[in-house]
Design a protein around this motif. Structure first.
Motif, PDB file in Angstrom:
ATOM      1  N   GLU A  44       0.502  -2.716 -11.544  1.00 16.00           N
ATOM      2  CA  GLU A  44      -0.314  -2.492 -10.348  1.00 16.00           C
ATOM      3  C   GLU A  44      -0.311  -1.010  -9.958  1.00 16.00           C
ATOM      4  O   GLU A  44      -1.348  -0.421  -9.647  1.00 16.00           O
ATOM      5  CB  GLU A  44       0.261  -3.337  -9.216  1.00 16.00           C
ATOM      6  CG  GLU A  44      -0.746  -3.730  -8.154  1.00 16.00           C
ATOM      7  CD  GLU A  44      -0.060  -4.492  -7.015  1.00 16.00           C
ATOM      8  OE1 GLU A  44      -0.627  -4.551  -5.930  1.00 16.00           O
ATOM      9  OE2 GLU A  44       1.060  -4.995  -7.233  1.00 16.00           O
ATOM     10  N   LEU A  71       1.214   2.417  -2.952  1.00 14.44           N
ATOM     11  CA  LEU A  71      -0.068   1.690  -2.928  1.00 14.44           C
ATOM     12  C   LEU A  71      -0.791   1.861  -1.591  1.00 14.44           C
ATOM     13  O   LEU A  71      -2.008   1.733  -1.516  1.00 14.44           O
ATOM     14  CB  LEU A  71       0.169   0.196  -3.208  1.00 14.44           C
ATOM     15  CG  LEU A  71       0.580  -0.156  -4.643  1.00 14.44           C
ATOM     16  CD1 LEU A  71       0.848  -1.640  -4.784  1.00 14.44           C
ATOM     17  CD2 LEU A  71      -0.493   0.278  -5.634  1.00 14.44           C
ATOM     18  N   GLN A  72      -0.028   2.169  -0.544  1.00  8.07           N
ATOM     19  CA  GLN A  72      -0.661   2.367   0.763  1.00  8.07           C
ATOM     20  C   GLN A  72      -1.502   3.632   0.829  1.00  8.07           C
ATOM     21  O   GLN A  72      -2.396   3.751   1.652  1.00  8.07           O
ATOM     22  CB  GLN A  72       0.412   2.450   1.849  1.00  8.07           C
ATOM     23  CG  GLN A  72       0.918   1.100   2.307  1.00  8.07           C
ATOM     24  CD  GLN A  72       2.065   1.242   3.269  1.00  8.07           C
ATOM     25  OE1 GLN A  72       2.275   2.306   3.859  1.00  8.07           O
ATOM     26  NE2 GLN A  72       2.818   0.172   3.434  1.00  8.07           N
ATOM     27  N   LYS A 117       6.837   1.333  -4.969  1.00 11.64           N
ATOM     28  CA  LYS A 117       5.480   0.852  -5.256  1.00 11.64           C
ATOM     29  C   LYS A 117       4.675   0.501  -3.998  1.00 11.64           C
ATOM     30  O   LYS A 117       3.569   1.006  -3.820  1.00 11.64           O
ATOM     31  CB  LYS A 117       5.565  -0.345  -6.209  1.00 11.64           C
ATOM     32  CG  LYS A 117       4.221  -0.932  -6.544  1.00 11.64           C
ATOM     33  CD  LYS A 117       4.215  -1.682  -7.854  1.00 11.64           C
ATOM     34  CE  LYS A 117       5.134  -2.870  -7.878  1.00 11.64           C
ATOM     35  NZ  LYS A 117       5.177  -3.558  -9.161  1.00 11.64           N
ATOM     36  N   PRO A 118       5.222  -0.347  -3.094  1.00  9.30           N
ATOM     37  CA  PRO A 118       4.409  -0.722  -1.925  1.00  9.30           C
ATOM     38  C   PRO A 118       3.961   0.490  -1.107  1.00  9.30           C
ATOM     39  O   PRO A 118       2.832   0.534  -0.627  1.00  9.30           O
ATOM     40  CB  PRO A 118       5.358  -1.595  -1.098  1.00  9.30           C
ATOM     41  CG  PRO A 118       6.460  -1.978  -2.011  1.00  9.30           C
ATOM     42  CD  PRO A 118       6.539  -0.951  -3.068  1.00  9.30           C
TER      43      PRO A 118
END
Lengths: 483, 212
Positions: free
Chosen positions: A260, A324-325, A320-321
């Motif tokens: 992702e 991704l923002q 990662k989170p």
């Protein structure tokens, strides 16, 4: 003396008392003189001691200054004891310790005050296990002090980086202070040891981290170890092809482990060269807190240069989170470059722990091959390039192929050396087998001989009327009674 | 947070090691002076928007590069996607001035057939002593090498910093308006954005505008 002589000469008519006093004075003077000399000697000695004390104190202060960073895996007392036992083992550099024990100890933490010595220990252990020595520069035996006497062509490049290496660290911040001088010496000596690499930006940070934990000469040996034995040096070579391959490998690993995230970065055309080049060239030292960098170095000394990939993967994966923002090129790169290095202690410890569990060596190998295949395809495909660009590109490829060739040649040499080593080992084993066989033969012979002796002795005993080959007391007494 | 833009220019800053490339960029985008900026170790970038003429916003992608020669291979693809170049030397280091010509040649060879427009910057002009290159020499060289301008800049004293970026951007913009810079689908040096409001004299051939 001159004073005494003058007094004696000019005042001869002054009578007995002064005469006596004069005599006493002479004795006293001698006494005083002796006292003064003794005191002077003492003073000098004290001053020397004082200097020594001051030196050791500033040494201590210096040490404290150098090691003033936050430990991310605080080392417990009993782990420190384990380390101290290993470090103080007699003939340490010749004793192979259990791999398991070393790995566990590194995992549990490395005490700051022993860190430099532990790196030396880890390098010794690595070299003991290494079956075939890695390629070395021809002047490997030139002592550090000799290298320092020579002149380097890299002087300018090194000098301009002194002020830009850990510029906020108190040990390195003073212009041409102790830290910068040591850094200069170390980098200069390395550039002379390894003329092909010479000096490359990024190296000053690796050298700097070593200098914070080791004396200059030890730091030099450890730099040489990391570069030649742990495989760090290839990425600094003038063509920098290895660095580009590493960028490609990291991108492929991201694709494997964090799909992702990979897609997100790809969408904004963010390749690893936009953020990860300093990670590789400085082993994270240019942007991350020293406590974290020290742990990366612990792992580097234990596992080699693959550690950089593992740390990079683990860092990106755990953020990662947050990554991704962010939804544009600049804020994503800004985040990775400035926010990510300030991760919390817990996160840092987690990152390092993950590293020791990963194994990516097969993928790294596969992706390196893949990179070369793609480069070839790129060249063979239909081209809109002009003649001169094509020629330039072909020349470049040629150059990189030549370099590859050299690398392969080096590998072949290493493999040959390994074969030779194995062959001598086989020879040795065959010889040993022959020896053992003849030993077995003689032992067998001896055994049959002994058996013969035993049976002939038995025969003798029985002919003497004794039944048991091992007669006990009763039997004996019986016999004597019988007699 | 995203500002719509009419144009996007890629601009690369080049020059020998430690002539002050990163400091200049930092001063321009952050407004502060930091003497001990570390080398980008490869490539670094900043984004900045420039507003001029009513309704024109130009987004600048500013690429900062490592000066040491061996890093050139990593920086090259970013050169290719740039339309402008700030080529810097240090007025107190003659040899950095002497290498300007070969820097330019190398860049032009590399980005061919795409165009590249230069401004020449003589940096550290605040130094009262130790100057080794005269202003007239810089002017002459810029003219000879067909550059847009020569500017003497001090990041420390904040002299001509903004002007450098404006001169280059304005110059490229004007050339574009005169139709002297073609855009190509696969070239990102100069991109026409989706939010163009004014009628541009140049036929729109860039990727985002050929849908109509």
């Amino acid at each position: 003396m001159a004073l005494g002589g003058g007094v004696g000469g000019g005042d001869s008519n002054m009578g007995a008392v002064p005469e006596e006093r004069r005599k006493r004075n002479g004795v006293e003077l001698r006494e005083l003189w002796r006292k003064a000399v003794l005191q002077q000697i003492l003073l000098l000695r004290m001053e020397r001691e004082n200097q020594k004390l001051q030196a050791s104190e500033s040494d201590l202060q210096c040490r404290r200054l150098k090691l003033d960073y936050e430990e991310i895996t605080p080392c417990l007392k009993d782990v420190t004891l384990v380390w101290e036992r290993m470090l103080n083992a007699t003939g340490r550099s010749k004793v192979m310790f259990e791999t398991e024990e070393i790995h566990t100890a590194v995992g549990q933490g490395v005490p700051r005050q022993h860190r430099g010595e532990i790196w030396k220990f880890l390098s010794e252990q690595y070299l003991l296990r290494q079956e075939v020595p890695s390629a070395k520069p021809p002047n490997i035996d030139t002592p550090y002090k000799e290298l320092l006497k020579q002149l380097t062509s890299q002087q300018h490049a090194i000098l301009i980086d002194l002020g830009r290496t850990f510029p906020t660290h108190p040990y390195f911040s003073a212009q041409l202070g102790a830290g910068q001088l040591s850094l200069y010496n170390l980098l200069k000596a390395y550039s002379l040891l390894d003329p092909e690499v010479g000096y490359c930006q990024g190296l000053s940070f690796v050298a700097g981290v070593l200098l914070l934990h080791l004396c200059e000469e030890d730091a030099f040996h450890m730099l040489r170890f990391l570069m030649y034995d742990m495989g760090l040096r290839k990425q600094y070579r003038p063509d920098m092809i290895i660095l580009q391959i590493q960028m490609y490998q990291l991108s492929r690993l991201l694709h494997d482990y964090h799909r992702e995230l990979y897609t997100h970065l790809e969408q904004y055309e963010i390749g690893p060269s936009l953020y990860a080049a300093p990670w590789f060239l400085t082993a994270f030292a240019s942007h991350f807190p020293l406590g974290f960098v020290a742990r990366v170095f612990d792992m580097l000394f234990l596992q080699g240069s693959e550690v950089i990939f593992k740390v990079a993967l683990s860092l990106l994966g755990s953020h990662k989170p947050l990554i991704l923002q962010h939804e544009n090129l600049e804020s994503i790169v800004e985040f990775i470059k400035t926010t990510l290095p300030n991760l919390g202690l817990v996160q840092m410890e987690k990152t390092i722990n993950q590293v020791s569990e990963m194994d990516i060596s097969k993928q790294l190998q596969a992706y390196e091959v893949e990179y070369h295949v793609f480069q070839d395809e790129l060249l063979d495909g239909p081209s809109t390039l002009s003649q001169s660009q094509r020629v330039a590109q072909l020349e470049k490829t040629n150059g990189s192929l030549r370099q590859q060739n050299l690398d392969l040649l080096e590998e072949v040499q290493v493999a040959h050396a390994k074969i030779r080593w194995l062959e001598t080992r086989v020879d040795g084993l065959v010889n040993r087998e022959v020896e053992l066989q003849s030993e077995v033969k003689t032992l067998q012979q001896e055994r049959t001989e002994l058996q013969q002796t035993v049976s002939s002795l038995r025969d003798l005993l029985s002919s003497l009327g004794v039944n048991s080959p091992c007669p006990d007391q009763e039997n004996l007494t019986n016999t004597s009674y019988n007699q | 947070m995203q500002v719509p833009w009419n144009f996007r220019f890629g601009i690369v800053i080049l020059g020998d090691s430690s002539v002050g490339k990163s400091s200049l960029l930092h001063r321009y985008t952050e407004g502060t002076f930091d003497e001990s900026r570390q080398s980008p170790l490869g490539i670094d970038f900043k984004v900045s928007n420039m507003y001029f003429d009513p309704d024109v916003v130009i987004k600048l992608l500013l690429w900062d590069t490592a000066g040491q020669e061996r890093f050139r291979s990593i920086c090259k693809s970013y050169m290719r996607n740039s339309v402008g170049c700030i080529l810097m030397f240090d007025v107190s280091q003659r040899q950095t001035f002497d290498r300007v010509r070969s820097w330019q040649q190398e860049v032009l060879d590399y980005v061919k057939p795409n165009p590249m427009f230069f401004v020449l910057v003589g940096h550290k002009c605040d130094l009262a002593v130790g100057r080794q290159v005269r202003k007239s020499e810089g002017d002459a060289l810029a003219k000879k090498l067909n550059m847009l301008a020569y500017l003497e800049v001090s990041t420390k004293e904040n002299i001509n910093v903004k002007e450098t970026f404006e001169t280059l951007t304005r110059g490229i913009y004007n050339l574009f308006q005169q139709g002297k810079i073609p855009t190509r689908g696969d070239w990102q040096g100069l991109t026409v954005g989706a939010t163009v409001q004014k009628e541009s004299p140049v036929t729109k051939k860039s990727a985002c505008c050929n849908c109509g």
